[in-house]
Design a protein around this motif. Structure first.
Motif, short mmCIF file in Angstrom:
data_model
loop_
_atom_site.label_atom_id
_atom_site.label_comp_id
_atom_site.label_asym_id
_atom_site.label_seq_id
_atom_site.Cartn_x
_atom_site.Cartn_y
_atom_site.Cartn_z
N ALA A 279 56.38 54.13 16.81
CA ALA A 279 55.05 54.35 16.24
C ALA A 279 54.66 53.19 15.32
O ALA A 279 55.50 52.60 14.65
CB ALA A 279 55.04 55.66 15.46
N ASP A 280 53.36 52.90 15.31
CA ASP A 280 52.82 51.88 14.40
C ASP A 280 52.70 52.41 12.98
O ASP A 280 52.52 51.63 12.06
CB ASP A 280 51.43 51.44 14.88
N VAL A 281 52.75 53.71 12.83
CA VAL A 281 52.61 54.35 11.52
C VAL A 281 53.86 55.18 11.25
O VAL A 281 54.21 56.06 12.03
CB VAL A 281 51.35 55.26 11.50
N LEU A 282 54.53 54.89 10.14
CA LEU A 282 55.70 55.65 9.73
C LEU A 282 55.23 56.90 9.01
O LEU A 282 54.42 56.81 8.08
CB LEU A 282 56.59 54.82 8.82
N VAL B 299 48.34 60.54 12.85
CA VAL B 299 48.66 59.12 13.00
C VAL B 299 47.43 58.33 13.44
O VAL B 299 47.16 57.24 12.93
CB VAL B 299 49.84 58.93 13.98
N GLU B 300 46.64 58.89 14.37
CA GLU B 300 45.42 58.21 14.81
C GLU B 300 44.46 57.98 13.65
O GLU B 300 43.89 56.90 13.51
CB GLU B 300 44.71 59.04 15.89
N GLN B 301 44.30 59.00 12.80
CA GLN B 301 43.40 58.86 11.66
C GLN B 301 43.93 57.83 10.66
O GLN B 301 43.17 57.01 10.14
CB GLN B 301 43.19 60.21 10.97
N ALA B 302 45.23 57.84 10.42
CA ALA B 302 45.83 56.88 9.49
C ALA B 302 45.64 55.44 10.00
O ALA B 302 45.26 54.55 9.24
CB ALA B 302 47.31 57.18 9.28
N LYS B 303 45.90 55.23 11.30
CA LYS B 303 45.71 53.90 11.90
C LYS B 303 44.25 53.46 11.80
O LYS B 303 43.97 52.31 11.48
CB LYS B 303 46.17 53.89 13.36
N ALA B 304 43.33 54.37 12.07
CA ALA B 304 41.91 54.04 12.02
C ALA B 304 41.46 53.63 10.63
O ALA B 304 40.53 52.84 10.48
CB ALA B 304 41.08 55.23 12.50
N ARG B 305 42.18 54.11 9.61
CA ARG B 305 41.83 53.76 8.23
C ARG B 305 42.64 52.57 7.71
O ARG B 305 42.54 52.22 6.55
CB ARG B 305 42.01 54.98 7.34
N GLY B 306 43.47 51.98 8.57
CA GLY B 306 44.21 50.78 8.19
C GLY B 306 45.58 51.01 7.59
O GLY B 306 46.18 50.08 7.03
N ALA B 307 46.11 52.20 7.70
CA ALA B 307 47.42 52.52 7.12
C ALA B 307 48.54 52.18 8.10
O ALA B 307 48.34 52.17 9.31
CB ALA B 307 47.49 54.00 6.77
N ASN B 308 49.71 51.91 7.55
CA ASN B 308 50.91 51.77 8.38
C ASN B 308 51.95 52.82 8.00
O ASN B 308 53.07 52.79 8.48
CB ASN B 308 51.48 50.35 8.32
N ALA B 309 51.55 53.76 7.12
CA ALA B 309 52.45 54.84 6.72
C ALA B 309 51.64 56.05 6.27
O ALA B 309 50.50 55.91 5.80
CB ALA B 309 53.36 54.39 5.59
N VAL B 310 52.25 57.22 6.44
CA VAL B 310 51.71 58.45 5.85
C VAL B 310 52.84 59.03 5.01
O VAL B 310 53.92 59.33 5.52
CB VAL B 310 51.25 59.46 6.92
N LEU B 311 52.59 59.16 3.73
CA LEU B 311 53.57 59.69 2.80
C LEU B 311 53.28 61.16 2.53
O LEU B 311 52.15 61.62 2.66
CB LEU B 311 53.52 58.90 1.49
#
Length: 121
Positions: A14-17, A81-93
């Motif tokens: 995944a691109d987002v951890l 994950v899709e929403q986080a990527k769309a907002r420029g994040a590479n992680a969700v804490l």
């Protein structure tokens, strides 16, 4: 269902951890973007309700419902994950799940957390 059918929605590539912790060891948070969520509502079909009703009388795991819930959580995670990527994040804490009954027609599953940009250091 094999054990792999009960796994999480987090892809190995995944691109987002996505983590349930406040931080990630070996990384620092360089930007907090804000709350993100992934939501899905699933209805139960008549066959699974009848099967679950019969199974509840004799006991045991409701495998059909378990499989549906795993798939539903995975879909909520994918949307998170899709929403986080769309907002420029590479992680969700601090990712969490919230599960509620949706007006007696199904189950609502929401995966939510804090989108952030992290970097090694």
């Amino acid at each position: 269902m094999g054990i792999e059918d009960y796994g999480s929605g987090q892809s190995e590539h995944a691109d987002v951890l996505v983590v349930t912790t406040n931080d990630v060891p070996g990384y620092r948070v360089t930007e907090v973007i804000g709350e993100v969520f992934g939501l899905t509502v699933r209805s139960r079909h008549l066959g699974s309700q009848i099967g679950a009703g019969l199974k509840s009388m004799i006991g045991g795991e409701l495998k059909g419902l378990t499989k549906t819930l795993v798939q539903t959580r995975n879909q909520a995670m994918e949307r998170l994950v899709e929403q986080a990527k769309a907002r420029g994040a590479n992680a969700v804490l601090m990712m969490r799940f919230d599960v509620t009954e949706a007006a007696d027609v199904g189950t609502e599953v929401c995966a939510y957390g804090t989108a952030a940009v992290i970097s090694r250091g």
